[in-house]
Design a protein around this motif. Sequence first.
Motif, mmCIF file in Angstrom:
data_model
loop_
_atom_site.group_PDB
_atom_site.id
_atom_site.type_symbol
_atom_site.label_atom_id
_atom_site.label_comp_id
_atom_site.label_asym_id
_atom_site.label_seq_id
_atom_site.Cartn_x
_atom_site.Cartn_y
_atom_site.Cartn_z
ATOM 1 N N ALA A 1 0.829 -1.209 0.000
ATOM 2 C CA ALA A 1 0.000 0.000 0.000
ATOM 3 C C ALA A 1 0.865 1.261 0.000
ATOM 4 O O ALA A 1 0.534 2.252 -0.645
ATOM 5 N N TYR A 2 1.983 1.219 0.714
ATOM 6 C CA TYR A 2 2.857 2.389 0.820
ATOM 7 C C TYR A 2 3.494 2.751 -0.524
ATOM 8 O O TYR A 2 3.857 3.899 -0.751
ATOM 9 N N THR A 3 3.622 1.798 -1.431
ATOM 10 C CA THR A 3 4.291 2.048 -2.718
ATOM 11 C C THR A 3 3.300 2.235 -3.871
ATOM 12 O O THR A 3 3.686 2.209 -5.029
ATOM 13 N N ARG A 4 2.050 2.469 -3.550
ATOM 14 C CA ARG A 4 1.012 2.656 -4.580
ATOM 15 C C ARG A 4 1.375 3.777 -5.554
ATOM 16 O O ARG A 4 1.242 3.638 -6.767
ATOM 17 N N ASN A 5 1.850 4.917 -5.049
ATOM 18 C CA ASN A 5 2.186 6.044 -5.918
ATOM 19 C C ASN A 5 3.395 5.745 -6.792
ATOM 20 O O ASN A 5 3.473 6.197 -7.940
ATOM 21 N N ALA A 6 4.346 4.990 -6.273
ATOM 22 C CA ALA A 6 5.517 4.605 -7.079
ATOM 23 C C ALA A 6 5.081 3.717 -8.240
ATOM 24 O O ALA A 6 5.559 3.874 -9.369
ATOM 25 N N ARG A 7 4.170 2.794 -7.988
ATOM 26 C CA ARG A 7 3.670 1.938 -9.068
ATOM 27 C C ARG A 7 2.922 2.761 -10.114
ATOM 28 O O ARG A 7 3.039 2.523 -11.315
ATOM 29 N N ALA A 8 2.170 3.757 -9.665
ATOM 30 C CA ALA A 8 1.444 4.623 -10.595
ATOM 31 C C ALA A 8 2.421 5.379 -11.491
ATOM 32 O O ALA A 8 2.195 5.514 -12.695
ATOM 33 N N LEU A 9 3.500 5.862 -10.909
ATOM 34 C CA LEU A 9 4.523 6.558 -11.692
ATOM 35 C C LEU A 9 5.111 5.627 -12.746
ATOM 36 O O LEU A 9 5.228 5.992 -13.920
ATOM 37 N N LEU A 10 5.460 4.421 -12.341
ATOM 38 C CA LEU A 10 6.037 3.470 -13.292
ATOM 39 C C LEU A 10 5.064 3.156 -14.420
ATOM 40 O O LEU A 10 5.455 3.049 -15.581
ATOM 41 N N ARG A 11 3.777 3.016 -14.106
ATOM 42 C CA ARG A 11 2.780 2.711 -15.146
ATOM 43 C C ARG A 11 2.662 3.822 -16.172
ATOM 44 O O ARG A 11 2.391 3.573 -17.340
ATOM 45 N N THR A 12 2.867 5.073 -15.736
ATOM 46 C CA THR A 12 2.705 6.186 -16.674
ATOM 47 C C THR A 12 3.953 6.428 -17.515
ATOM 48 O O THR A 12 3.859 7.015 -18.578
ATOM 49 N N SER B 1 12.416 -5.244 -14.596
ATOM 50 C CA SER B 1 12.908 -4.499 -15.755
ATOM 51 C C SER B 1 11.723 -3.827 -16.447
ATOM 52 O O SER B 1 10.623 -4.377 -16.519
ATOM 53 N N PHE B 2 11.979 -2.605 -16.927
ATOM 54 C CA PHE B 2 10.960 -1.788 -17.574
ATOM 55 C C PHE B 2 11.516 -1.184 -18.853
ATOM 56 O O PHE B 2 12.707 -0.912 -18.960
ATOM 57 N N HIS B 3 10.644 -0.928 -19.788
ATOM 58 C CA HIS B 3 10.977 -0.203 -21.005
ATOM 59 C C HIS B 3 10.418 1.201 -20.849
ATOM 60 O O HIS B 3 9.216 1.369 -20.611
ATOM 61 N N ARG B 4 11.289 2.193 -20.930
ATOM 62 C CA ARG B 4 10.840 3.587 -20.813
ATOM 63 C C ARG B 4 10.121 3.979 -22.087
ATOM 64 O O ARG B 4 10.647 3.882 -23.184
ATOM 65 N N SER B 5 8.892 4.408 -21.933
ATOM 66 C CA SER B 5 8.052 4.773 -23.067
ATOM 67 C C SER B 5 8.569 6.029 -23.762
ATOM 68 O O SER B 5 8.950 6.988 -23.110
ATOM 69 N N ALA B 6 8.578 6.011 -25.070
ATOM 70 C CA ALA B 6 8.932 7.213 -25.827
ATOM 71 C C ALA B 6 7.840 8.249 -25.590
ATOM 72 O O ALA B 6 6.659 7.945 -25.631
ATOM 73 N N GLY B 7 8.232 9.458 -25.275
ATOM 74 C CA GLY B 7 7.275 10.532 -25.053
ATOM 75 C C GLY B 7 6.725 10.610 -23.642
ATOM 76 O O GLY B 7 5.996 11.526 -23.317
ATOM 77 N N SER B 8 7.061 9.642 -22.789
ATOM 78 C CA SER B 8 6.583 9.703 -21.408
ATOM 79 C C SER B 8 7.431 10.694 -20.627
ATOM 80 O O SER B 8 8.574 10.951 -20.961
ATOM 81 N N LYS B 9 6.851 11.240 -19.596
ATOM 82 C CA LYS B 9 7.563 12.225 -18.791
ATOM 83 C C LYS B 9 7.490 11.840 -17.326
ATOM 84 O O LYS B 9 6.400 11.816 -16.756
ATOM 85 N N PRO B 10 8.635 11.551 -16.706
ATOM 86 C CA PRO B 10 8.651 11.299 -15.270
ATOM 87 C C PRO B 10 8.308 12.574 -14.511
ATOM 88 O O PRO B 10 8.248 13.658 -15.093
ATOM 89 N N LEU B 11 8.094 12.445 -13.218
ATOM 90 C CA LEU B 11 7.833 13.615 -12.392
ATOM 91 C C LEU B 11 9.038 14.534 -12.389
ATOM 92 O O LEU B 11 10.170 14.070 -12.361
ATOM 93 N N SER B 12 8.797 15.818 -12.413
ATOM 94 C CA SER B 12 9.897 16.768 -12.289
ATOM 95 C C SER B 12 9.803 17.417 -10.912
ATOM 96 O O SER B 12 8.739 17.445 -10.299
ATOM 97 N N GLU B 13 10.913 17.917 -10.426
ATOM 98 C CA GLU B 13 10.896 18.595 -9.140
ATOM 99 C C GLU B 13 9.943 19.774 -9.203
ATOM 100 O O GLU B 13 9.872 20.483 -10.197
#
Length: 89
Positions: A28-39, A67-79
């Motif tokens: 439950a504590y890592t729910r937001n991290a999983r959401a980030l990875l999915r996007t 292991s993950f494939h970084r999606s083309a055009g995806s944007k991780p969170l920025s500060e």
Amino acid sequence: MFLNQALCETVPDGVICFVTPTSLISGAYTRNARALLRTAAHPLKASFIEERNGVFEGVTQSFVLLSFHRSAGSKPLSEGSGVSMHTPR
């Protein structure tokens, strides 16, 4: 968090690998991290490590290689994005 940093440092269409506690997958504590990875990335493979002794000194928690494939055009969170990687208590 290191997941977001890895996503920021990986070129689009690149591959990212993590060694993490298995709690990242369902905790439950890592729910937001999983959401980030999915996007920002698509899962390629999860390898659960059965043997805990002698792999990492002093570690008793189960862990997984992801292991993950970084999606083309995806944007991780920025500060300063206002989005928190931490789950509210």
